[in-house]
Design a protein around this motif. Structure first.
Motif, PDB file in Angstrom:
ATOM      1  N   ARG A  67       0.847  -1.194   0.000  1.00  0.00           N
ATOM      2  CA  ARG A  67       0.000   0.000   0.000  1.00  0.00           C
ATOM      3  C   ARG A  67       0.884   1.247   0.000  1.00  0.00           C
ATOM      4  O   ARG A  67       1.850   1.356   0.746  1.00  0.00           O
ATOM      5  CB  ARG A  67      -0.875  -0.036   1.239  1.00  0.00           C
ATOM      6  CG  ARG A  67      -1.966   0.935   1.187  1.00  0.00           C
ATOM      7  CD  ARG A  67      -3.052   0.553   2.096  1.00  0.00           C
ATOM      8  NE  ARG A  67      -4.082   1.562   1.859  1.00  0.00           N
ATOM      9  CZ  ARG A  67      -5.179   1.656   2.528  1.00  0.00           C
ATOM     10  NH1 ARG A  67      -5.423   0.809   3.479  1.00  0.00           N
ATOM     11  NH2 ARG A  67      -6.035   2.585   2.241  1.00  0.00           N
ATOM     12  N   ASP A  68       0.535   2.189  -0.840  1.00  0.00           N
ATOM     13  CA  ASP A  68       1.276   3.447  -0.919  1.00  0.00           C
ATOM     14  C   ASP A  68       0.505   4.498  -0.134  1.00  0.00           C
ATOM     15  O   ASP A  68      -0.609   4.865  -0.487  1.00  0.00           O
ATOM     16  CB  ASP A  68       1.430   3.873  -2.381  1.00  0.00           C
ATOM     17  CG  ASP A  68       2.390   5.033  -2.545  1.00  0.00           C
ATOM     18  OD1 ASP A  68       2.897   5.535  -1.520  1.00  0.00           O
ATOM     19  OD2 ASP A  68       2.642   5.421  -3.690  1.00  0.00           O
ATOM     20  N   PHE A  69       1.108   4.972   0.954  1.00  0.00           N
ATOM     21  CA  PHE A  69       0.439   5.946   1.803  1.00  0.00           C
ATOM     22  C   PHE A  69       0.674   7.393   1.343  1.00  0.00           C
ATOM     23  O   PHE A  69      -0.030   8.309   1.741  1.00  0.00           O
ATOM     24  CB  PHE A  69       0.903   5.799   3.258  1.00  0.00           C
ATOM     25  CG  PHE A  69       0.447   4.512   3.880  1.00  0.00           C
ATOM     26  CD1 PHE A  69      -0.865   4.349   4.287  1.00  0.00           C
ATOM     27  CD2 PHE A  69       1.329   3.464   4.062  1.00  0.00           C
ATOM     28  CE1 PHE A  69      -1.295   3.177   4.866  1.00  0.00           C
ATOM     29  CE2 PHE A  69       0.916   2.279   4.642  1.00  0.00           C
ATOM     30  CZ  PHE A  69      -0.400   2.138   5.047  1.00  0.00           C
ATOM     31  N   MET A  70       1.690   7.592   0.500  1.00  0.00           N
ATOM     32  CA  MET A  70       2.016   8.947   0.065  1.00  0.00           C
ATOM     33  C   MET A  70       1.121   9.395  -1.094  1.00  0.00           C
ATOM     34  O   MET A  70       0.671  10.531  -1.119  1.00  0.00           O
ATOM     35  CB  MET A  70       3.480   9.022  -0.352  1.00  0.00           C
ATOM     36  CG  MET A  70       4.451   8.639   0.773  1.00  0.00           C
ATOM     37  SD  MET A  70       4.281   9.645   2.238  1.00  0.00           S
ATOM     38  CE  MET A  70       5.033  11.142   1.695  1.00  0.00           C
ATOM     39  N   LYS A  71       0.893   8.486  -2.057  1.00  0.00           N
ATOM     40  CA  LYS A  71       0.050   8.820  -3.204  1.00  0.00           C
ATOM     41  C   LYS A  71      -1.160   7.891  -3.183  1.00  0.00           C
ATOM     42  O   LYS A  71      -1.012   6.674  -3.179  1.00  0.00           O
ATOM     43  CB  LYS A  71       0.806   8.630  -4.509  1.00  0.00           C
ATOM     44  CG  LYS A  71       1.982   9.541  -4.681  1.00  0.00           C
ATOM     45  CD  LYS A  71       2.651   9.276  -6.013  1.00  0.00           C
ATOM     46  CE  LYS A  71       3.876  10.128  -6.171  1.00  0.00           C
ATOM     47  NZ  LYS A  71       4.595   9.810  -7.398  1.00  0.00           N
ATOM     48  N   LEU A  72      -2.307   8.463  -3.193  1.00  0.00           N
ATOM     49  CA  LEU A  72      -3.511   7.643  -3.201  1.00  0.00           C
ATOM     50  C   LEU A  72      -3.643   6.906  -4.533  1.00  0.00           C
ATOM     51  O   LEU A  72      -3.243   7.417  -5.589  1.00  0.00           O
ATOM     52  CB  LEU A  72      -4.740   8.534  -2.967  1.00  0.00           C
ATOM     53  CG  LEU A  72      -4.826   9.183  -1.590  1.00  0.00           C
ATOM     54  CD1 LEU A  72      -6.053  10.080  -1.518  1.00  0.00           C
ATOM     55  CD2 LEU A  72      -4.892   8.144  -0.506  1.00  0.00           C
ATOM     56  N   GLU A  73      -4.176   5.722  -4.460  1.00  0.00           N
ATOM     57  CA  GLU A  73      -4.441   4.870  -5.623  1.00  0.00           C
ATOM     58  C   GLU A  73      -3.174   4.457  -6.366  1.00  0.00           C
ATOM     59  O   GLU A  73      -3.201   4.216  -7.563  1.00  0.00           O
ATOM     60  CB  GLU A  73      -5.430   5.546  -6.565  1.00  0.00           C
ATOM     61  CG  GLU A  73      -6.765   5.823  -5.905  1.00  0.00           C
ATOM     62  CD  GLU A  73      -7.738   6.527  -6.821  1.00  0.00           C
ATOM     63  OE1 GLU A  73      -7.426   6.739  -8.011  1.00  0.00           O
ATOM     64  OE2 GLU A  73      -8.819   6.864  -6.349  1.00  0.00           O
ATOM     65  N   HIS A  74      -2.032   4.398  -5.687  1.00  0.00           N
ATOM     66  CA  HIS A  74      -0.805   3.879  -6.282  1.00  0.00           C
ATOM     67  C   HIS A  74      -0.348   2.600  -5.567  1.00  0.00           C
ATOM     68  O   HIS A  74       0.838   2.306  -5.504  1.00  0.00           O
ATOM     69  CB  HIS A  74       0.315   4.935  -6.236  1.00  0.00           C
ATOM     70  CG  HIS A  74       0.145   6.007  -7.248  1.00  0.00           C
ATOM     71  ND1 HIS A  74      -0.543   7.168  -6.984  1.00  0.00           N
ATOM     72  CD2 HIS A  74       0.554   6.089  -8.537  1.00  0.00           C
ATOM     73  CE1 HIS A  74      -0.544   7.927  -8.058  1.00  0.00           C
ATOM     74  NE2 HIS A  74       0.122   7.293  -9.028  1.00  0.00           N
ATOM     75  N   ASP A  75      -1.290   1.868  -5.029  1.00  0.00           N
ATOM     76  CA  ASP A  75      -0.978   0.615  -4.347  1.00  0.00           C
ATOM     77  C   ASP A  75      -0.508  -0.421  -5.370  1.00  0.00           C
ATOM     78  O   ASP A  75      -0.825  -0.334  -6.560  1.00  0.00           O
ATOM     79  CB  ASP A  75      -2.204   0.102  -3.607  1.00  0.00           C
ATOM     80  CG  ASP A  75      -2.732   1.117  -2.605  1.00  0.00           C
ATOM     81  OD1 ASP A  75      -1.941   1.953  -2.134  1.00  0.00           O
ATOM     82  OD2 ASP A  75      -3.933   1.051  -2.303  1.00  0.00           O
ATOM     83  N   GLN A  76       0.249  -1.375  -4.899  1.00  0.00           N
ATOM     84  CA  GLN A  76       0.810  -2.370  -5.815  1.00  0.00           C
ATOM     85  C   GLN A  76       0.593  -3.780  -5.290  1.00  0.00           C
ATOM     86  O   GLN A  76       0.626  -4.023  -4.079  1.00  0.00           O
ATOM     87  CB  GLN A  76       2.316  -2.155  -5.988  1.00  0.00           C
ATOM     88  CG  GLN A  76       2.672  -0.854  -6.623  1.00  0.00           C
ATOM     89  CD  GLN A  76       4.185  -0.696  -6.742  1.00  0.00           C
ATOM     90  OE1 GLN A  76       4.949  -1.553  -6.300  1.00  0.00           O
ATOM     91  NE2 GLN A  76       4.608   0.397  -7.345  1.00  0.00           N
TER      92      GLN A  76
END
Length: 84
Positions: A67-76
């Protein structure tokens, strides 16, 4: 009493009506049982199989979710194979 006398006494006390085929019957039954068990292992019951087989990714890879907490919707999703 010597060893040869012991063997002779054992052979003389056996039932004369028993044949070699009677002695082999339990061996044949155990072989048939083993074949049935092997058949069940190699060919499973069709009713217990899934409707569709798992994909190659599902069966060969371990999946992780990053999960990417810095940029929304950039989870991988990360898929890692056993060999690294």
């Amino acid at each position: 009493m010597s060893v040869s006398d012991h063997i002779i006494s054992q052979t003389n006390t056996s039932n004369p009506e028993t044949t070699v085929a009677d002695n082999l019957e339990p061996v044949r039954k155990s072989e048939e049982d083993e074949e049935q068990q092997l058949h069940k292992l190699l060919l499973p019951d069709v009713r217990h199989l899934p409707l569709s087989p798992p994909s190659a990714v599902d069966s060969n890879f371990v999946s992780y979710y990053a999960r990417d907490f810095m940029k929304l919707e950039h989870d991988q999703y990360i898929y890692r194979h056993a060999n690294g």
